[in-house]
Design a protein around this motif. Structure first.
Motif, short mmCIF file in Angstrom:
data_model
loop_
_atom_site.label_atom_id
_atom_site.label_comp_id
_atom_site.label_asym_id
_atom_site.label_seq_id
_atom_site.Cartn_x
_atom_site.Cartn_y
_atom_site.Cartn_z
N GLN A 138 0.80 -1.22 0.00
CA GLN A 138 0.00 0.00 0.00
C GLN A 138 0.84 1.27 0.00
N SER A 139 2.12 1.15 0.33
CA SER A 139 3.00 2.31 0.30
C SER A 139 3.75 2.41 -1.02
N TYR A 140 3.34 1.61 -2.00
CA TYR A 140 3.97 1.59 -3.33
C TYR A 140 5.44 1.19 -3.25
N SER A 141 5.73 0.26 -2.34
CA SER A 141 7.04 -0.36 -2.26
C SER A 141 6.89 -1.83 -2.65
N PRO A 142 7.90 -2.43 -3.30
CA PRO A 142 7.81 -3.85 -3.65
C PRO A 142 7.47 -4.70 -2.43
N LEU A 143 6.53 -5.64 -2.60
CA LEU A 143 6.10 -6.48 -1.49
C LEU A 143 7.13 -7.56 -1.16
N GLY A 144 7.97 -7.88 -2.14
CA GLY A 144 8.99 -8.90 -1.93
C GLY A 144 10.34 -8.44 -2.43
N LEU A 145 11.22 -9.39 -2.68
CA LEU A 145 12.59 -9.10 -3.09
C LEU A 145 12.63 -8.14 -4.27
N TYR A 146 13.51 -7.15 -4.15
CA TYR A 146 13.72 -6.21 -5.25
C TYR A 146 15.20 -5.88 -5.30
N VAL A 147 15.84 -6.26 -6.40
CA VAL A 147 17.28 -6.02 -6.59
C VAL A 147 17.46 -5.21 -7.86
N GLU A 148 18.13 -4.08 -7.74
CA GLU A 148 18.38 -3.19 -8.87
C GLU A 148 19.87 -2.86 -8.92
N ASN A 149 20.48 -3.07 -10.07
CA ASN A 149 21.91 -2.80 -10.24
C ASN A 149 22.76 -3.51 -9.17
N GLY A 150 22.35 -4.74 -8.84
CA GLY A 150 23.11 -5.53 -7.88
C GLY A 150 22.87 -5.18 -6.43
N LYS A 151 22.01 -4.20 -6.15
CA LYS A 151 21.74 -3.78 -4.78
C LYS A 151 20.36 -4.26 -4.34
#
Length: 233
Positions: free
Chosen positions: A66-79
């Motif tokens: 509901q806060s517009y954040s990924p609910l699970g794993l999120y990896v971007e550019n290795g982070k």
């Protein structure tokens, strides 16, 4: 990049195939220039243009809260910006809780894979790009046994599979479809042994030269993560 329209069991789909030897798939949540979430494909497209990049393909990534954040794993550019989520809620709590859920990842050597979340954790491999969503549509060649063949739960749906280590297939439906039929498409028509559901009624693809496909624009809400393929202008 190859995109095409496909009819299967009376439903129409847009299918995009990426050759990871030729195209670079990236994942975007926040604008690095101002720290604000991109939120939609058009904003990402404009950012790319301002940096000399032409958006060739875009699709919303996994499910968010509901806060517009990924609910699970999120990896971007290795982070890793959001850790793996192994909470097992009731299926009635939402699609993410329909077991098993899974992870789509691209690894440092450039190969892609779709794994159940538990298998991804057991592998213990770091990813350059990853999104967790759910449910898994196809697991080791079998349709998720939680799905009902003639279910009346019809939604616009999007999903992804790694047809081979360096070929990724994205699909979005052009009309509402149930989980079972969507999973059959991946397994029987596209030949995917493992496939992951990305999201439902808000899912859209952008394809350069064609525009948008998938859910009607009025149904689209802000996205958390967005997959993209850019080309230099």
């Amino acid at each position: 990049m190859e995109s095409r329209e496909l009819s299967y069991q009376g439903q129409d789909y847009t299918v995009v195939k990426l050759d990871l030897h030729r195209e670079t798939l990236t994942l975007h949540w926040h604008n690095p220039d101002n720290g604000q979430p991109f939120g939609d494909i058009q904003t990402l497209r404009e950012w790319g243009a301002s940096n000399g990049k032409r958006l060739m393909f875009a699709a919303n990534a996994g499910i968010y809260d509901q806060s517009y954040s990924p609910l699970g794993l999120y990896v971007e550019n290795g982070k890793t910006l959001v850790p793996l989520n192994l909470f097992r809620g009731k299926a009635s709590a939402g699609n993410f809780s329909i077991q098993p859920n899974g992870v789509f990842a691209i690894y440092p050597d450039g190969h892609a894979a779709v794994r159940t979340s538990l298998d991804f954790k057991a592998d213990g491999k770091s990813a350059d790009l990853a999104t967790q969503s759910g449910p898994m549509l196809v697991i080791d060649g079998q349709i998720n046994n939680q799905f009902i063949d003639d279910s009346g739960s019809l939604k616009w749906r999007s999903g992804v599979c790694a047809h081979s280590p360096y070929q990724v297939i994205f699909v979005v439906s052009e009309s509402p479809v149930n989980f079972h039929t969507f999973a059959q498409l991946f397994r029987d028509e596209l030949g995917c042994r493992d496939a992951l559901y990305l999201d439902g009624s808000i899912s859209q693809f952008y394809i350069d030269g064609t525009g948008y496909s998938g859910a009607p624009t009025f149904m689209v809400k802000p996205y958390a993560g967005i997959f993209a393929v850019f080309a230099n202008q």
